[in-house]
Design a protein around this motif. Structure first.
Motif, PDB file in Angstrom:
ATOM      1  N   ASP A  12       9.393 -15.329 120.371  1.00  0.00           N
ATOM      2  CA  ASP A  12      10.239 -16.408 120.874  1.00  0.00           C
ATOM      3  C   ASP A  12       9.822 -17.710 120.214  1.00  0.00           C
ATOM      4  O   ASP A  12       8.637 -17.921 119.912  1.00  0.00           O
ATOM      5  CB  ASP A  12      10.096 -16.545 122.390  1.00  0.00           C
ATOM      6  N   GLU A  13      10.793 -18.587 119.990  1.00  0.00           N
ATOM      7  CA  GLU A  13      10.489 -19.888 119.410  1.00  0.00           C
ATOM      8  C   GLU A  13      10.073 -20.864 120.497  1.00  0.00           C
ATOM      9  O   GLU A  13      10.476 -20.730 121.653  1.00  0.00           O
ATOM     10  CB  GLU A  13      11.700 -20.415 118.644  1.00  0.00           C
ATOM     11  N   ASP A  14       9.294 -21.861 120.092  1.00  0.00           N
ATOM     12  CA  ASP A  14       8.819 -22.866 121.040  1.00  0.00           C
ATOM     13  C   ASP A  14       8.802 -24.224 120.348  1.00  0.00           C
ATOM     14  O   ASP A  14       8.013 -24.438 119.428  1.00  0.00           O
ATOM     15  CB  ASP A  14       7.409 -22.498 121.513  1.00  0.00           C
ATOM     16  N   ARG A  15       9.679 -25.122 120.776  1.00  0.00           N
ATOM     17  CA  ARG A  15       9.757 -26.447 120.166  1.00  0.00           C
ATOM     18  C   ARG A  15       8.926 -27.477 120.931  1.00  0.00           C
ATOM     19  O   ARG A  15       8.912 -28.660 120.585  1.00  0.00           O
ATOM     20  CB  ARG A  15      11.217 -26.901 120.077  1.00  0.00           C
ATOM     21  N   THR A  16       8.203 -27.068 121.931  1.00  0.00           N
ATOM     22  CA  THR A  16       7.387 -27.983 122.724  1.00  0.00           C
ATOM     23  C   THR A  16       6.513 -28.848 121.830  1.00  0.00           C
ATOM     24  O   THR A  16       5.763 -28.335 120.996  1.00  0.00           O
ATOM     25  CB  THR A  16       6.490 -27.196 123.710  1.00  0.00           C
ATOM     26  N   GLY A  17       6.610 -30.166 121.995  1.00  0.00           N
ATOM     27  CA  GLY A  17       5.750 -31.099 121.278  1.00  0.00           C
ATOM     28  C   GLY A  17       6.187 -31.452 119.872  1.00  0.00           C
ATOM     29  O   GLY A  17       5.505 -32.217 119.195  1.00  0.00           O
ATOM     30  N   TYR A  18       7.320 -30.911 119.416  1.00  0.00           N
ATOM     31  CA  TYR A  18       7.729 -31.174 118.033  1.00  0.00           C
ATOM     32  C   TYR A  18       8.133 -32.627 117.824  1.00  0.00           C
ATOM     33  O   TYR A  18       8.911 -33.189 118.581  1.00  0.00           O
ATOM     34  CB  TYR A  18       8.905 -30.289 117.605  1.00  0.00           C
ATOM     35  N   GLU A  19       7.578 -33.207 116.802  1.00  0.00           N
ATOM     36  CA  GLU A  19       8.012 -34.493 116.247  1.00  0.00           C
ATOM     37  C   GLU A  19       7.833 -34.378 114.750  1.00  0.00           C
ATOM     38  O   GLU A  19       6.819 -33.836 114.281  1.00  0.00           O
ATOM     39  CB  GLU A  19       7.150 -35.644 116.778  1.00  0.00           C
ATOM     40  N   PRO A  82      13.398 -25.330 107.647  1.00  0.00           N
ATOM     41  CA  PRO A  82      13.187 -26.701 108.120  1.00  0.00           C
ATOM     42  C   PRO A  82      11.863 -26.892 108.862  1.00  0.00           C
ATOM     43  O   PRO A  82      11.307 -25.953 109.434  1.00  0.00           O
ATOM     44  CB  PRO A  82      14.360 -26.931 109.072  1.00  0.00           C
ATOM     45  N   LEU A  83      11.394 -28.123 108.865  1.00  0.00           N
ATOM     46  CA  LEU A  83      10.133 -28.438 109.540  1.00  0.00           C
ATOM     47  C   LEU A  83      10.181 -28.036 111.008  1.00  0.00           C
ATOM     48  O   LEU A  83       9.233 -27.436 111.516  1.00  0.00           O
ATOM     49  CB  LEU A  83       9.818 -29.929 109.401  1.00  0.00           C
ATOM     50  N   ALA A  84      11.268 -28.362 111.696  1.00  0.00           N
ATOM     51  CA  ALA A  84      11.373 -28.007 113.120  1.00  0.00           C
ATOM     52  C   ALA A  84      11.371 -26.491 113.311  1.00  0.00           C
ATOM     53  O   ALA A  84      10.756 -25.975 114.247  1.00  0.00           O
ATOM     54  CB  ALA A  84      12.625 -28.623 113.736  1.00  0.00           C
ATOM     55  N   GLU A  85      12.036 -25.777 112.428  1.00  0.00           N
ATOM     56  CA  GLU A  85      12.044 -24.312 112.491  1.00  0.00           C
ATOM     57  C   GLU A  85      10.644 -23.761 112.235  1.00  0.00           C
ATOM     58  O   GLU A  85      10.209 -22.810 112.891  1.00  0.00           O
ATOM     59  CB  GLU A  85      13.043 -23.742 111.487  1.00  0.00           C
ATOM     60  N   ALA A  86       9.932 -24.360 111.288  1.00  0.00           N
ATOM     61  CA  ALA A  86       8.548 -23.935 111.039  1.00  0.00           C
ATOM     62  C   ALA A  86       7.701 -24.165 112.292  1.00  0.00           C
ATOM     63  O   ALA A  86       6.917 -23.303 112.693  1.00  0.00           O
ATOM     64  CB  ALA A  86       7.967 -24.685 109.840  1.00  0.00           C
ATOM     65  N   TRP A  87       7.875 -25.330 112.916  1.00  0.00           N
ATOM     66  CA  TRP A  87       7.148 -25.649 114.152  1.00  0.00           C
ATOM     67  C   TRP A  87       7.423 -24.582 115.209  1.00  0.00           C
ATOM     68  O   TRP A  87       6.506 -24.029 115.815  1.00  0.00           O
ATOM     69  CB  TRP A  87       7.573 -27.020 114.656  1.00  0.00           C
TER      70      TRP A  87
END
Length: 182
Positions: A12-19, A82-87
């Motif tokens: 599962d993906e987790d975008r928590t804390g992404y900037e 993308p950076l967000a996808e990598a995160w």
């Protein structure tokens, strides 16, 4: 290709804390030659070379944006993954230095691409389940996306895996090479 897709970890993906700033201050000059990562990619992919002045200031030039099959003068540099996808896919667990290295990675020419501003904005931070380039570029996109994910040990979620497998079914099955960073 199909075998490489099978090697991708599923999570599962987790975008928590992404900037975006978690990947550093932007383009750096890793080799200290006066050209930022952005300039290095622009120079490498130019159809008509830009003029270079001073400490790698570029003007003029044209590029082919294969995402939308447009020849452009105003460009963006796209992180294919993308950076967000990598995160979302694991980079949140990396050190800041490793994320800066990812954002400015020049060791594999598939990692960063000169694209039209329009296609880069349409794509934004979406993965292959949500955005794809024009149909004639989709197989090429797949042959970039998968090795980048494997190089950096980034996972895919179930929707992304389904999209990759569906795309691969309609594409040739080329040999995929990559050198793991992690």
């Amino acid at each position: 290709m199909r075998e490489a897709i099978g090697r991708l970890a599923v999570a599962d993906e987790d975008r928590t804390g992404y900037e975006r700033g978690e990947f550093g201050p932007g383009w750096i000059d890793a080799d200290h030659d006066g050209c930022s990562t952005r300039a290095e990619v622009l120079l490498a992919e130019a159809v008509t070379e830009p003029t270079v002045t001073g400490r790698c200031t570029l003007s003029g030039g044209t590029w082919f944006s294969w995402y939308d099959e447009q020849t452009v003068t105003a460009t963006d540099i796209d992180h294919v993954v993308p950076l967000a996808e990598a995160w979302d896919s694991g980079a949140r667990l990396w050190s800041r230095d490793m994320r800066i290295a990812y954002a400015n990675y020049l060791d594999d020419p598939r990692h960063l691409e000169v694209v039209s501003q329009r296609s880069n904005r349409q794509k934004a931070d979406q993965d292959v389940a949500a955005w794809l380039p024009v149909p004639s570029a989709r197989c090429r996109y797949l042959t970039y996306w998968v090795p980048i994910k494997l190089t950096w040990n980034l996972s895919v979620d179930q929707a992304e895996l389904r999209a990759l497998n569906a795309l691969a079914a309609d594409c040739p099955n080329p040999q995929i090479t990559y050198t793991p960073v992690l």
